[in-house]
Design a protein around this motif. Structure first.
Motif, PDB file in Angstrom:
ATOM      1  N   ALA A 162       0.817  -1.216   0.000  1.00 41.61           N
ATOM      2  CA  ALA A 162       0.000   0.000   0.000  1.00 41.61           C
ATOM      3  C   ALA A 162       0.847   1.262   0.000  1.00 41.61           C
ATOM      4  N   ALA A 189       0.100   4.045  -2.653  1.00 42.10           N
ATOM      5  CA  ALA A 189      -0.260   5.392  -2.215  1.00 42.10           C
ATOM      6  C   ALA A 189       0.644   6.445  -2.865  1.00 42.10           C
ATOM      7  N   GLN A 221      -0.331   6.852  -6.426  1.00 41.62           N
ATOM      8  CA  GLN A 221      -1.605   7.561  -6.537  1.00 41.62           C
ATOM      9  C   GLN A 221      -1.427   9.060  -6.349  1.00 41.62           C
ATOM     10  N   TYR A 262       1.240   2.606   9.133  1.00 42.26           N
ATOM     11  CA  TYR A 262       0.123   1.688   8.911  1.00 42.26           C
ATOM     12  C   TYR A 262      -0.731   1.556  10.168  1.00 42.26           C
ATOM     13  N   ILE A 276      -4.344   8.426   3.162  1.00 34.85           N
ATOM     14  CA  ILE A 276      -4.948   7.808   1.983  1.00 34.85           C
ATOM     15  C   ILE A 276      -5.788   6.624   2.423  1.00 34.85           C
ATOM     16  N   TYR A 277      -7.073   6.744   2.216  1.00 29.61           N
ATOM     17  CA  TYR A 277      -8.008   5.665   2.535  1.00 29.61           C
ATOM     18  C   TYR A 277      -8.095   4.725   1.348  1.00 29.61           C
ATOM     19  N   ALA A 306      -5.878   2.999  -0.634  1.00 26.60           N
ATOM     20  CA  ALA A 306      -5.050   3.401  -1.778  1.00 26.60           C
ATOM     21  C   ALA A 306      -5.264   2.463  -2.957  1.00 26.60           C
ATOM     22  N   THR A 307      -5.493   3.031  -4.112  1.00 28.64           N
ATOM     23  CA  THR A 307      -5.682   2.395  -5.435  1.00 28.64           C
ATOM     24  C   THR A 307      -7.046   1.742  -5.619  1.00 28.64           C
ATOM     25  N   SER A 312     -11.150   5.013  -3.143  1.00 26.08           N
ATOM     26  CA  SER A 312     -10.075   5.659  -2.400  1.00 26.08           C
ATOM     27  C   SER A 312     -10.329   7.152  -2.204  1.00 26.08           C
ATOM     28  N   THR A 345      -8.302  10.780  -0.382  1.00 27.29           N
ATOM     29  CA  THR A 345      -7.077  11.343   0.176  1.00 27.29           C
ATOM     30  C   THR A 345      -7.397  12.620   0.934  1.00 27.29           C
ATOM     31  N   ALA A 382      -6.508   2.872   6.207  1.00 24.64           N
ATOM     32  CA  ALA A 382      -5.874   4.070   5.660  1.00 24.64           C
ATOM     33  C   ALA A 382      -4.403   4.100   6.041  1.00 24.64           C
TER      34      ALA A 382
END
Length: 257
Positions: free
Chosen positions: A119, A123, A126, A170, A197-198, A200-201, A205, A207, A228
């Motif tokens: 992630a 992130a 992203q 994390y 970032i909730y 990510a991808t 998602s 931010t 997130a």
């Protein structure tokens, strides 16, 4: 001819951060041939299971114990089936594969790990940022705060914050105010940029960006309480310096200035 995967072993596969196309080609091929799949249903994108054959046995491990998971894997191998253990992100970060591997070893069964995209990588992609910006930050700390799983005394957030380098945190957004207070106590200036970032991808998602001064309130207003990643550091700011690698005045092995 498709690659042959040994059914006498369990294949652990990193599912990637969420986007179902961010699984490795090897992981994809394993899912295409899998006969038993045990997946972390609370964390991975279940669209990945669309890659599996219709007849594959798919088990959600979210409600299972370690013993139940291992039993599914062992029974699958003993039945001569190709068993895939599908876990979120990359297996080397908060993946709990060692305890599963030890149990498989006790049962006389080997395993193979197939890495995935974590992630923290999804992130950054992203956001279009890099953690290692020349003259700003050349290191990345990946960590978490203690929860039900304790953190070793020498790995407290304040100690890492003293370095003021790039950080990916994390499993901690549920205590965002606590995280902010500890980062400031460790040495990050209140003006340090932060991004949360909730998922990510994932398609859903979101931010949230701010600084240590206001990010906790922004996260609370956004209603983000889990799943997130918290990114902290000057790499998220406006300062950057060009790499010397492509500088016309910089000589190296492949180019003379």
């Amino acid at each position: 001819m498709s690659e042959h995967f040994d059914p006498r072993k369990v294949w652990f596969v990193g599912a990637g951060p969420g986007d179902k196309e961010l699984i490795t080609l090897k992981g994809y091929r394993l899912l295409q041939q899998a006969q038993v799949v045990i997946y972390a249903g609370s964390l991975i994108n279940t669209e990945l299971l669309d890659y599996c054959p219709p007849e594959a046995e798919c088990h959600d491990s979210a409600g299972l114990t370690l013993e139940q998971i291992v039993t599914l894997m062992v029974d699958g191998v003993h039945a001569g089936k190709l068993v895939v253990r599908l876990q979120t992100g990359d297996l080397s970060l908060y993946g709990s594969i060692r305890e599963q591997g030890e149990a498989l070893t006790d049962a006389g069964i080997g395993f193979v790990s197939v890495p995935g995209v974590s992630a923290f990588l999804g992130a950054a992609a992203q956001l279009g940022v890099e953690y290692t910006v020349p003259e700003v930050s050349q290191s990345l700390i990946i960590t978490r705060i203690e929860g039900r799983t304790p953190v070793p005394p020498l790995e407290q957030l304040e100690s890492f914050a003293a370095h003021q380098t790039s950080m990916a945190i994390y499993l901690s957004v549920q205590k965002m105010g606590h995280v902010v207070a500890r980062l400031q106590a460790g040495g990050y200036p209140v003006t340090t940029p932060v991004a949360v970032i909730y998922k990510a991808t994932w398609a859903e998602s979101r931010t949230v960006r701010g600084t240590l001064a206001d990010i906790a309130e922004k996260v609370r207003e956004a209603g983000i309480r889990k799943t997130a990643l918290i990114l902290v550091g000057a790499f998220l700011g406006e300062e950057y310096h060009n790499s010397r690698l492509y500088d016309a005045g910089f000589s190296h092995e492949y180019r003379r200035a």
